[in-house]
Design a protein around this motif. Structure first.
Motif, PDB file in Angstrom:
ATOM      1  N   ARG A  35      52.737  61.767  52.300  1.00 10.98           N
ATOM      2  CA  ARG A  35      53.028  61.538  52.892  1.00 10.98           C
ATOM      3  C   ARG A  35      53.531  62.074  54.620  1.00 10.98           C
ATOM      4  N   VAL A  36      52.787  62.899  55.053  1.00 11.46           N
ATOM      5  CA  VAL A  36      53.028  63.473  56.340  1.00 11.46           C
ATOM      6  C   VAL A  36      52.021  63.149  56.958  1.00 11.46           C
ATOM      7  N   GLY A  37      50.863  62.755  56.404  1.00 10.68           N
ATOM      8  CA  GLY A  37      49.746  61.694  56.674  1.00 10.68           C
ATOM      9  C   GLY A  37      50.121  60.078  57.045  1.00 10.68           C
ATOM     10  N   ASP A  38      51.107  59.535  56.830  1.00 11.45           N
ATOM     11  CA  ASP A  38      51.966  58.264  57.071  1.00 11.45           C
ATOM     12  C   ASP A  38      52.351  58.806  58.582  1.00 11.45           C
ATOM     13  N   TYR A  39      53.348  60.074  58.226  1.00  7.74           N
ATOM     14  CA  TYR A  39      53.982  59.645  59.417  1.00  7.74           C
ATOM     15  C   TYR A  39      53.462  60.095  60.922  1.00  7.74           C
ATOM     16  N   VAL A  40      52.129  61.111  60.545  1.00  6.94           N
ATOM     17  CA  VAL A  40      51.758  60.795  61.684  1.00  6.94           C
ATOM     18  C   VAL A  40      50.826  59.463  61.791  1.00  6.94           C
ATOM     19  N   ALA A  41      50.570  59.031  60.943  1.00  9.29           N
ATOM     20  CA  ALA A  41      49.918  56.790  61.571  1.00  9.29           C
ATOM     21  C   ALA A  41      51.425  56.926  62.321  1.00  9.29           C
ATOM     22  N   LEU A  42      51.974  56.530  61.911  1.00 10.94           N
ATOM     23  CA  LEU A  42      53.174  56.262  62.412  1.00 10.94           C
ATOM     24  C   LEU A  42      53.571  56.829  63.764  1.00 10.94           C
ATOM     25  N   LEU A  43      52.867  57.117  64.212  1.00  8.31           N
ATOM     26  CA  LEU A  43      52.950  57.627  65.606  1.00  8.31           C
ATOM     27  C   LEU A  43      50.931  57.263  66.833  1.00  8.31           C
ATOM     28  N   LYS A  44      50.323  56.330  65.326  1.00  9.15           N
ATOM     29  CA  LYS A  44      49.260  55.115  66.441  1.00  9.15           C
ATOM     30  C   LYS A  44      48.414  56.567  67.043  1.00  9.15           C
ATOM     31  N   PRO A  45      47.791  57.693  66.204  1.00 15.01           N
ATOM     32  CA  PRO A  45      47.101  58.722  66.999  1.00 15.01           C
ATOM     33  C   PRO A  45      45.932  58.390  67.771  1.00 15.01           C
ATOM     34  N   ARG A  46      44.676  57.247  67.472  1.00 12.75           N
ATOM     35  CA  ARG A  46      44.399  57.157  68.155  1.00 12.75           C
ATOM     36  C   ARG A  46      44.756  56.485  69.469  1.00 12.75           C
ATOM     37  N   VAL A  47      45.505  55.406  69.618  1.00 14.13           N
ATOM     38  CA  VAL A  47      46.536  55.052  70.661  1.00 14.13           C
ATOM     39  C   VAL A  47      46.574  55.902  71.579  1.00 14.13           C
ATOM     40  N   MET A  48      47.228  57.346  70.658  1.00 16.06           N
ATOM     41  CA  MET A  48      48.224  58.102  71.483  1.00 16.06           C
ATOM     42  C   MET A  48      47.045  59.280  71.669  1.00 16.06           C
ATOM     43  N   SER A  49      45.688  59.697  70.978  1.00 14.80           N
ATOM     44  CA  SER A  49      44.119  60.269  71.642  1.00 14.80           C
ATOM     45  C   SER A  49      43.317  59.656  73.388  1.00 14.80           C
ATOM     46  N   LEU A  50      43.749  58.551  73.287  1.00 16.09           N
ATOM     47  CA  LEU A  50      43.277  57.912  74.877  1.00 16.09           C
ATOM     48  C   LEU A  50      45.161  57.521  75.622  1.00 16.09           C
ATOM     49  N   VAL A  51      46.216  57.544  75.465  1.00 19.50           N
ATOM     50  CA  VAL A  51      46.815  57.921  76.011  1.00 19.50           C
ATOM     51  C   VAL A  51      46.678  59.371  77.431  1.00 19.50           C
ATOM     52  N   VAL A  52      46.783  60.048  76.116  1.00 13.92           N
ATOM     53  CA  VAL A  52      46.939  61.749  76.316  1.00 13.92           C
ATOM     54  C   VAL A  52      45.550  62.298  76.998  1.00 13.92           C
ATOM     55  N   PHE A  53      44.243  61.818  77.024  1.00 13.13           N
ATOM     56  CA  PHE A  53      43.537  61.661  77.732  1.00 13.13           C
ATOM     57  C   PHE A  53      43.283  61.243  79.391  1.00 13.13           C
ATOM     58  N   THR A  54      44.057  59.647  78.970  1.00 16.78           N
ATOM     59  CA  THR A  54      43.888  59.585  80.608  1.00 16.78           C
ATOM     60  C   THR A  54      45.825  60.286  81.743  1.00 16.78           C
ATOM     61  N   ALA A  55      46.400  60.602  80.813  1.00 20.57           N
ATOM     62  CA  ALA A  55      47.353  61.692  81.411  1.00 20.57           C
ATOM     63  C   ALA A  55      46.714  62.304  82.005  1.00 20.57           C
ATOM     64  N   LEU A  56      45.889  63.222  81.087  1.00 22.65           N
ATOM     65  CA  LEU A  56      44.998  64.653  81.415  1.00 22.65           C
ATOM     66  C   LEU A  56      44.838  64.552  82.829  1.00 22.65           C
ATOM     67  N   VAL A  57      43.771  63.600  82.454  1.00 17.92           N
ATOM     68  CA  VAL A  57      43.113  62.946  84.117  1.00 17.92           C
ATOM     69  C   VAL A  57      43.686  62.674  84.850  1.00 17.92           C
ATOM     70  N   GLY A  58      45.093  62.018  85.440  1.00 18.21           N
ATOM     71  CA  GLY A  58      45.842  61.917  85.944  1.00 18.21           C
ATOM     72  C   GLY A  58      47.070  63.606  86.793  1.00 18.21           C
ATOM     73  N   LEU A  59      46.748  64.000  85.866  1.00 15.20           N
ATOM     74  CA  LEU A  59      47.243  65.371  85.883  1.00 15.20           C
ATOM     75  C   LEU A  59      46.578  66.242  86.938  1.00 15.20           C
ATOM     76  N   LEU A  60      44.926  65.965  85.939  1.00 13.57           N
ATOM     77  CA  LEU A  60      44.650  67.076  87.027  1.00 13.57           C
ATOM     78  C   LEU A  60      43.486  66.638  88.174  1.00 13.57           C
ATOM     79  N   LEU A  61      43.874  65.173  88.235  1.00 16.41           N
ATOM     80  CA  LEU A  61      43.356  64.804  90.098  1.00 16.41           C
ATOM     81  C   LEU A  61      44.569  65.089  91.358  1.00 16.41           C
ATOM     82  N   ALA A  62      45.764  64.844  89.869  1.00 16.61           N
ATOM     83  CA  ALA A  62      46.891  65.291  91.214  1.00 16.61           C
ATOM     84  C   ALA A  62      46.951  66.515  92.070  1.00 16.61           C
TER      85      ALA A  62
END
Length: 309
Positions: free
Chosen positions: A18-45
């Motif tokens: 059930r916890v895994g299903d709620y995690v799946a709702l958050l689209k973790p693979r898409v989230m990982s790309l979002v987090v990485f590009t956001a981190l790059v933006g933050l570190l380059l600033a």
């Protein structure tokens, strides 16, 4: 005792599922790309940010991305149920109620935006809030089902994270952060249209007007080639403006050449099986392309900070 132990194991596995299903709702693979590009933006600033505040900012962006995913799955449950790529998602599979996904998405949206505003600044929070709204409402509820340009316009949602990361540090929007936005924005159409070429039947069954289903395969292949060339051109802007140095330039040229070559190979295909194979190859390559480009941005920046360039 053995029965009690067995019942406990079954309960734990059910809870984990059930916890895994709620995690799946958050689209973790898409989230990982979002987090990485956001981190790059933050570190380059420029100016830098307190590491703890920076970590909170990235957490908020991740939660906001997850909220967008949950809202997307809530609204798209009907078409997810008829597409082979999405039929096993938690809602169409019957493992989570739609209302639960909606509640989760709304709560996480408010929480992430408010926390980011309190931790950093309200420009960054406003950009995050707009990103969630754009993806959940403008793209998911309107564009996706109404126009074959859904991916082109809707791609803006996935392009905002590095701008949010940049704004979290600087409290502003600059030409550099806009260029980071532009790279992802121009990457999105060839990435998703390559997928749509070999998943046409899925989108057709769901009634989603993806470009191959509406305008045909040849028009789609032409558009993919055009956007691929524009993408590579935009990826060279950091080098041409002096924002990035030789490490990034070499990576952008090498990976860009590969992207255009695969787009050209797809354009030249005439037979259906070959086209689907070429589309899959470009889609797979495009996933690593964006990661490499943003890693090269980070590497070049780090080399400059350390005085290696």
């Amino acid at each position: 005792m053995a029965y009690v132990h067995h019942s406990h194991d079954v309960h734990v596995r059910a809870l984990e599922a059930r916890v895994g299903d709620y995690v799946a709702l958050l689209k973790p693979r898409v989230m990982s790309l979002v987090v990485f590009t956001a981190l790059v933006g933050l570190l380059l600033a420029p100016g830098g940010i307190n590491p703890i505040i920076g970590a909170i900012a990235i957490l908020c962006i991740a939660i906001g991305a997850g909220a967008s995913g949950a809202l997307n799955m809530w609204y798209d449950a009907d078409i997810d149920a008829v597409m082979s790529r999405t039929v096993n998602r938690p809602i169409p599979a019957g493992r989570i109620e739609r209302d639960h996904a909606l509640a989760l998405g709304l709560v996480l949206s408010v929480f992430s935006v408010c926390l980011l505003g309190l931790a950093t600044n309200w420009l960054a929070a406003g950009l995050l809030g707009f990103t969630i709204f754009f993806y959940a409402v403008i793209y998911t509820m309107w564009l996706k089902r109404s126009t074959p340009q859904n991916i082109v316009i809707g791609g803006a949602a996935g392009a905002f994270p590095p701008m949010v990361g940049w704004a979290a540090v600087t409290g502003s929007i600059s030409i550099e952060s806009i260029v980071l936005f532009l790279i992802i924005f121009l990457w999105t159409p060839p990435h998703f249209w390559a997928l749509a070429l070999y998943k046409q039947s899925d989108y057709g069954a769901a009634g989603v007007p993806m470009l191959p289903n509406v305008a045909g395969e040849r028009v789609t292949k032409v558009q993919i080639l055009v956007y691929s060339v524009l993408l590579v051109a935009s990826s060279l802007i950091p080098s041409l403006t002096g924002f990035m140095g030789p490490i990034y330039t070499v990576a952008a040229l090498a990976t860009g050449a590969g992207f255009v070559w695969l787009a050209w190979a797809l354009f030249r295909t005439t037979e259906t099986v070959a086209m689907k194979k070429a589309g899959r190859s470009l889609f797979t390559y495009s996933l690593s392309y964006l990661a490499v480009i943003f890693f090269a941005l980070l590497t070049d920046h780090a080399a400059r900070v350390l005085g290696w360039l």
